[in-house]
Each structure stands twice: as structure tokens, then as C-alpha cells.
Motif scaffolding. Structure first.
Motif, PDB file in Angstrom:
ATOM      1  N   GLU A  65       0.833  -1.195   0.000  1.00 51.11           N
ATOM      2  CA  GLU A  65       0.000   0.000   0.000  1.00 51.11           C
ATOM      3  C   GLU A  65       0.873   1.253   0.000  1.00 51.11           C
ATOM      4  O   GLU A  65       2.042   1.186   0.369  1.00 51.11           O
ATOM      5  CB  GLU A  65      -0.924  -0.002   1.213  1.00 51.11           C
TER       6      GLU A  65
ATOM      7  N   PRO B 209      -1.754   2.683  -3.385  1.00 49.99           N
ATOM      8  CA  PRO B 209      -1.505   2.691  -4.832  1.00 49.99           C
ATOM      9  C   PRO B 209      -0.588   3.842  -5.217  1.00 49.99           C
ATOM     10  O   PRO B 209      -0.641   4.920  -4.638  1.00 49.99           O
ATOM     11  CB  PRO B 209      -2.915   2.863  -5.433  1.00 49.99           C
TER      12      PRO B 209
ATOM     13  N   PHE C  20      -0.469  -0.723  -7.965  1.00 48.18           N
ATOM     14  CA  PHE C  20       0.275  -0.949  -6.726  1.00 48.18           C
ATOM     15  C   PHE C  20       1.691  -1.394  -7.076  1.00 48.18           C
ATOM     16  O   PHE C  20       1.899  -2.122  -8.051  1.00 48.18           O
ATOM     17  CB  PHE C  20      -0.391  -2.037  -5.877  1.00 48.18           C
TER      18      PHE C  20
ATOM     19  N   TYR D   5      -2.318  -8.998  -2.332  1.00 48.39           N
ATOM     20  CA  TYR D   5      -3.332  -7.963  -2.121  1.00 48.39           C
ATOM     21  C   TYR D   5      -2.672  -6.594  -1.996  1.00 48.39           C
ATOM     22  O   TYR D   5      -1.527  -6.457  -1.567  1.00 48.39           O
ATOM     23  CB  TYR D   5      -4.121  -8.234  -0.834  1.00 48.39           C
TER      24      TYR D   5
ATOM     25  N   PHE E 208      -7.763  -4.913  -2.200  1.00 46.38           N
ATOM     26  CA  PHE E 208      -7.893  -5.290  -3.605  1.00 46.38           C
ATOM     27  C   PHE E 208      -6.986  -6.475  -3.905  1.00 46.38           C
ATOM     28  O   PHE E 208      -5.859  -6.565  -3.402  1.00 46.38           O
ATOM     29  CB  PHE E 208      -7.485  -4.131  -4.526  1.00 46.38           C
TER      30      PHE E 208
ATOM     31  N   LEU F  79      -4.445  -8.215  -6.401  1.00 46.83           N
ATOM     32  CA  LEU F  79      -3.537  -7.713  -7.414  1.00 46.83           C
ATOM     33  C   LEU F  79      -3.678  -8.540  -8.682  1.00 46.83           C
ATOM     34  O   LEU F  79      -3.949  -9.748  -8.624  1.00 46.83           O
ATOM     35  CB  LEU F  79      -2.089  -7.793  -6.922  1.00 46.83           C
TER      36      LEU F  79
ATOM     37  N   ALA G   6      -4.679  -2.890  -9.831  1.00 48.48           N
ATOM     38  CA  ALA G   6      -5.682  -3.308  -8.854  1.00 48.48           C
ATOM     39  C   ALA G   6      -6.767  -4.091  -9.577  1.00 48.48           C
ATOM     40  O   ALA G   6      -7.356  -3.614 -10.539  1.00 48.48           O
ATOM     41  CB  ALA G   6      -6.265  -2.096  -8.154  1.00 48.48           C
TER      42      ALA G   6
ATOM     43  N   GLU H  32     -12.013  -5.476  -5.971  1.00 53.46           N
ATOM     44  CA  GLU H  32     -12.028  -5.103  -4.561  1.00 53.46           C
ATOM     45  C   GLU H  32     -12.700  -6.210  -3.764  1.00 53.46           C
ATOM     46  O   GLU H  32     -13.775  -6.692  -4.132  1.00 53.46           O
ATOM     47  CB  GLU H  32     -12.751  -3.778  -4.328  1.00 53.46           C
TER      48      GLU H  32
END
Length: 567
Positions: free
Chosen positions: A475, A477, A491, A502, A517, A519, A550, A553
């Protein structure tokens, strides 16, 4: 040709009453087909209370399919059993895994486990032998438990101070003792008097603190002790007059008036005797022993391990060779600092203190090792100067007002560290507590293995404001796919985090939570980002980093909700 072997799961047999064995036919296959070069299979099983593990060796580069069958000898009337099958190559590396569940009510039970190319989960460990925390007269255990009981057992993660009403953060206090202290509050410090004697904490409003309030208690750093220590303050009254501060010459001067939405709160130093102190105490003898914090009210909490060979505390983790070891606890970690003016020799950074670092250790990421592993080095002599790269990638002197810098000395090789294990408690539920094991015993970590999603997860606030067992993420993005710097977000993930599937970003409401999210499966070769001037420019992922779009979700409902737990 079909392989048939009889494997006895002896530890599970200790749960039976009749003593009569059944043979469960385990079929091992592959999905998708084509898993080859299997040198051995590791079969682990758990009935929810105990575990067993056997290794079938000398398979001579077995290929799946065709499916193979193995007879598992289990006791008559045994409860539901989870069976895990892990495939290893000739180098002992695990590269495929499968899991299945079977009810052992009678003879003739069958189970099919299909292996998939993947990193296996932690293996079933022996049961917990070291308590995470036990309460005293004032400090009480606290932890997490699944909101739905059938999803897994509770775990204890620490202690809470029932008198002052905050959870324990064991930190070195200004008197040199470990004490149960409140979480530090990050804010600007000023003074309410022209002599700069009466401290004021300046608070600004935020998404979840629109009134610019501060907590009832907090801590402040003292950099002039070894190690750095903390004093404790108590919230006082609102300050409405002039706020003062010290300038570079240490003179006390009036500051710019606070903004209309800011508030100044008087804070007063609290007597440390009002908090609970604890003494680190090793327990037992041997190569590795557990160290407990023995609190003065009778509470007790696992702190870390103590290695006799290194005469130092250590923590279980992955060493640079990818194997679990008890890594000597570092005083500093390599980040963005360098020892030399050409920024070619990395330096380890820690919080400023009066410590010299003699005989201590520092750590660095083991480059290119996945899952992420750690290299340990002896600490060099503390440095008075350090360097950092700026926005133009130039190497320039760094400000060290709150930092201590150490160069990397001789590396401590993984095989010189104490062996350890990273596993999970025996269980058949979706969430299974993760464990650390050394020669000194087994203790539960503050994380779970989610057997449904096949992830390591920990208590984290979700996008709806409730707490869930969420996976490790990358984290936030860092860019977009489209050249408009809008739409599908990108990301960035380190090479060492190849097991992280994720990404996450903060929600836009209060409380602050994570939107999670998946990946995308294939990395991108380029993306776009917004500059400080508002331009949308392209970027290429730098070495050691990959870019992923991403994907879907993941709503909170797909994870396990957790609730606070007090025994």
C-alpha cells in the motif's frame, strides 16, 4: 503405476479410545495437471487438538497425474481430521500444496487432495507450551476472537491496564524500567509560558478528530538515555493564550498564533509510579529460553527469546537462506540512509539515544529472497554523519536530529543462528493461530492462518469500520494504468514480497479502515503518476519492484470478522 503405502499417524492415535485402526485411502492428484519432479511428500494431519507429520521419501521425481494413493492408518472413531500434502523437489524446496478434510467415523473413509503449484502454509506445530500473557491484579489479558465461534479459537495478544484504561505497550520508561505505557501521541510540542516550562500539545483536526482533541494519556521521547526512553503525560486544560517554542539557539520565543481549527492542550508529567513496571526474566536453561516480562502486579507476558550462543535476545523469523531461525534482535534497521557520500554503503538507522551499540546487531532485507527474509550483521561504530538520496537521486548529507546511524559490520550467517520453526496450531477451523517454536518451546503469534483464503492475516480495521482478519498488503496505490492518471490504480510490490497477493488503500470515512484489492496476476511494464505540479507522467518500475494493476475489490464479508476478547 499406482503407488500404495501405509502411513501411520501415531500422534492422532493418542486420541482414540478403542485402539482399533482404520485405513483411510488418501488419493493425491494435481489441479491443474502436470506437477512433476516430486522428490518427497510431506503429509501433515490434525484432529483439532493434536498433530502428526510423516515424510514419504525417495519418490524418484514423481509426476502427477496419474493420481497416487496412500493408506493412512488412523484410530477407530477419530474426529474430523484435516490432511495437508506438501510436495518438495530434490533440493528440499516446497512447490505444491493441497488440503482436504475427512470425517473418520468408520472404516472405508476416503479423501482426495489435489496439489496446486503454490507456497505451502505453515505446518501444524506442537500445541502451545508458552502462555502469551497471564493477568495480575491490575493488568488483564486482551486479545481477538472470531465473531463467529466456529471460525476459529481466540488468541491473547497482550495486557490492558484496567486502572488507567489503556492497552499495554511495554516500553522503557524514563526511570529505566520496562513499564506498561500508553501509546505515544504524535503532535507539536510548545509551551504556555515565556520561560518554556509548561508544556503544551498542539493538536490539529483530522477525519476522525474534528474537534482537535487529544487522548487522556500519552508519552514523549527522551533521547538522552540508553536506550531511548519515554516519560508519561496526562491531558490538562485547554490553552487559549500565546504559545511559545525554543528556536535553534534554545531561546524561548513566541510562535505564530494557532490556526482557528487548532487547539493547544496543557500536558503535565505523570509520576511513573502510577504505571505498572515489569522485569525481563529468562525462564529455564538451554540453547534458547523464553524471556517473560514479570509485572509487579503479578501479570506475566512473553517478551522474546534469549540465545545462549549469541548472548542476546532473538526473535523468530526467516533468515537470508529462507529458513526459520531465531534472529538476534537488531538495534537498527537499514532503510534510506547511507554511510558514505556516494550513497554506496547502506547504513542502519534507529531512534536516537545515548547507546554506543557495542556488541549489538543490525538488520537488512535479504535481497531477492521470497518470502521476505532478514540478514543480520554486527553493528559498526555509531556514525556522526550520514547521507540520503534526494528527489533528484543526488547523494547529500542527512539530518540526524532524532536518528542514530550504524554501518554494517560482519554478517551473522544463518547457520550460526539457533534453529526455529514457524507453524500453526493444530486445528480444523478456518482460522488457525500461528506459532513460533524454538528449543525453548512454542508460543502463539498475534496472527492467524486463513485456511479458506490461504493467507496469513491479522486484526485490521476494514472499509466498513469493523475489525477483520485481513491479509498482508502492499500500500498505497502509486499510479494508474491510464495516461489520464485516473481509473485503474497501480500498486508497487517488492520482489521480496512475491507472496503478497493484495493491495490496500484507506477508505474516505471515519474510522480509518482499509479497502482491500486483489492484485492482477501479471506485472505491468509501465504506468502513470501525478506530479506535484499536476502533470500526468509515465514511470517504469525500478529494479527490485514490480507494478500490478488493482483487480477486484474484496468486500469485508469475504474475510473473518474479529472481536475484542478478554479471558
Amino acid at each position: 503405476m499406482e503407488m500404495r503405502q501405509l502411513v501411520a499417524l501415531a500422534l492422532i492415535a493418542t486420541t482414540c479410545g478403542s485402539g482399533a485402526d482404520n485405513v483411510v485411502i488418501l488419493t493425491v492428484d494435481a489441479d491443474p495437471p502436470g506437477i512433476s519432479d516430486i522428490a518427497q511428500l510431506v503429509i501433515s494431519a490434525s484432529d483439532g487438538q493434536r498433530r502428526a507429520e510423516v515424510v514419504i521419501k525417495d519418490l524418484k521425481m514423481l509426476m502427477l497425474p496419474p493420481a497416487r494413493t496412500i493408506g493412512l492408518s488412523v484410530p477407530s472413531g477419530a474426529p474430523t481430521v484435516v490432511v495437508q500434502v506438501e510436495a518438495q523437489n530434490a533440493m528440499g524446496r516446497s512447490f505444491a500444496f493441497g488440503e482436504g478434510t475427512v470425517a473418520m467415523a468408520g472404516k472405508g473413509s476416503t479423501l482426495t487432495v489435489k496439489l496446486q503449484p503454490s507456497t505451502p502454509p505453515p505446518r501444524f506445530s506442537t500445541g502451545q507450551t508458552i502462555p502469551s500473557a497471564t493477568g495480575g491484579t491490575r493488568l488483564k489479558p486482551v486479545g481477538w476472537t472470531p465473531a463467529v465461534t466456529d471460525d476459529g479459537p481466540p488468541i491473547t495478544i497482550g495486557l490492558t491496564d484496567t486502572k488507567l484504561n489503556f492497552e499495554c505497550l511495554w516500553q522503557v520508561a524514563a526511570d529505566g524500567a520496562y513499564r506498561c505505557l500508553p501509546e505515544g501521541y504524535q503532535g507539536a510540542i510548545g509551551y504556555s509560558d515565556a520561560q518554556c516550562r509548561s508544556a503544551v500539545l498542539v493538536a490539529s483536526p483530522s477525519r476522525c478528530n474534528m474537534n482537535a482533541d487529544v487522548p487522556a494519556f500519552g508519552t514523549l521521547f527522551n533521547f538522552n538515555t540508553c536506550p531511548a526512553s519515554r516519560s508519561v503525560w496526562r491531558k490538562g486544560t485547554l490553552v487559549t493564550g500565546t504559545i511559545y517554542t525554543r528556536n535553534a539557539a534554545n531561546a524561548c520565543i513566541a510562535t505564530t498564533p494557532l490556526r482557528a481549527d487548532q487547539k493547544g492542550w496543557a500536558i503535565e508529567v505523570m509520576e511513573l509510579s502510577m504505571t505498572v513496571a515489569a522485569t525481563p526474566m529468562p525462564s529455564g536453561t538451554g540453547a534458547v529460553v523464553p524471556v517473560f516480562l514479570e509485572a509487579e502486579d503479578g501479570a506475566r507476558q512473553f517478551f522474546r527469546w534469549r540465545s545462549a550462543a549469541h548472548r542476546a535476545d532473538c526473535d523468530v523469523g526467516l533468515a537470508a537462506n529462507g529458513k526459520a531461525r531465531c534472529l538476534p534482535t537488531p538495534i537498527a534497521t537499514v532503510g534510506t540512509y547511507w554511510v558514505d557520500a556516494s550513497c554506496s554503503q547502506p547504513a542502519a538507522r534507529t531512534q536516537k539515544s545515548s547507546c554506543s551499540g557495542d556488541g549489538q546487531f543490525v538488520s537488512n532485507v535479504a535481497n531477492g529472497v521470497c518470502p521476505a527474509a532478514t540478514s543480520i550483521f554486527r553493528a559498526g561504530a555509531k556514525q556522526a554523519n550520514a547521507f540520503q538520496r534526494d528527489a533528484t537521486n543526488s547523494c547529500s548529507p542527512a539530518m540526524l536530529s532524532t536518528s542514530d546511524i550504524y554501518p554494517l559490520g560482519a554478517e551473522v550467517m544463518p547457520d550460526a543462528m539457533d534453529t526455529a520453526g514457524m507453524g500453526m496450531l493444530p486445528g480444523t477451523q478456518r482460522l488457525r493461530p500461528l506459532t513460533d517454536t524454538t528449543a525453548g518451546g512454542t508460543v502463539i503469534r498475534d496472527q492467524y492462518w486463513d485456511a479458506k483464503l490461504r493467507i496469513v492475516c491479522s486484526a485490521t480495521v476494514g472499509t466498513n469500520g469493523r475489525v477483520f482478519c485481513l491479509p498482508r498488503v502492499t500500500e498505497p496505490p502509486r499510479g494508474f494504468i491510464e495516461n489520464t492518471c485516473s481509473g485503474s490504480q497501480v500498486f508497487l510490490r517488492r520482489t521480496e514480497d512475491c507472496d503478497v497477493a493484495y493491495g490496500a488503500m484507506e477508505n474516505g470515512v471515519c474510522p480509518v479502515g482499509k479497502r482491500v484489492f486483489l492484485l492482477s496476476t501479471q506485472p505491468l511494464t509501465a504506468g502513470f503518476f501525478s506530479t506535484e505540479t499536476g502533470r500526468c507522467e509515465g514511470f517504469m518500475p525500478r529494479g527490485g519492484v514490480q507494478a500490478f494493476a488493482a483487480a477486484r475489490e474484496v468486500p469485508p464479508s469475504e474475510f473473518v470478522e474479529l472481536k475484542r476478547f478478554t479471558p
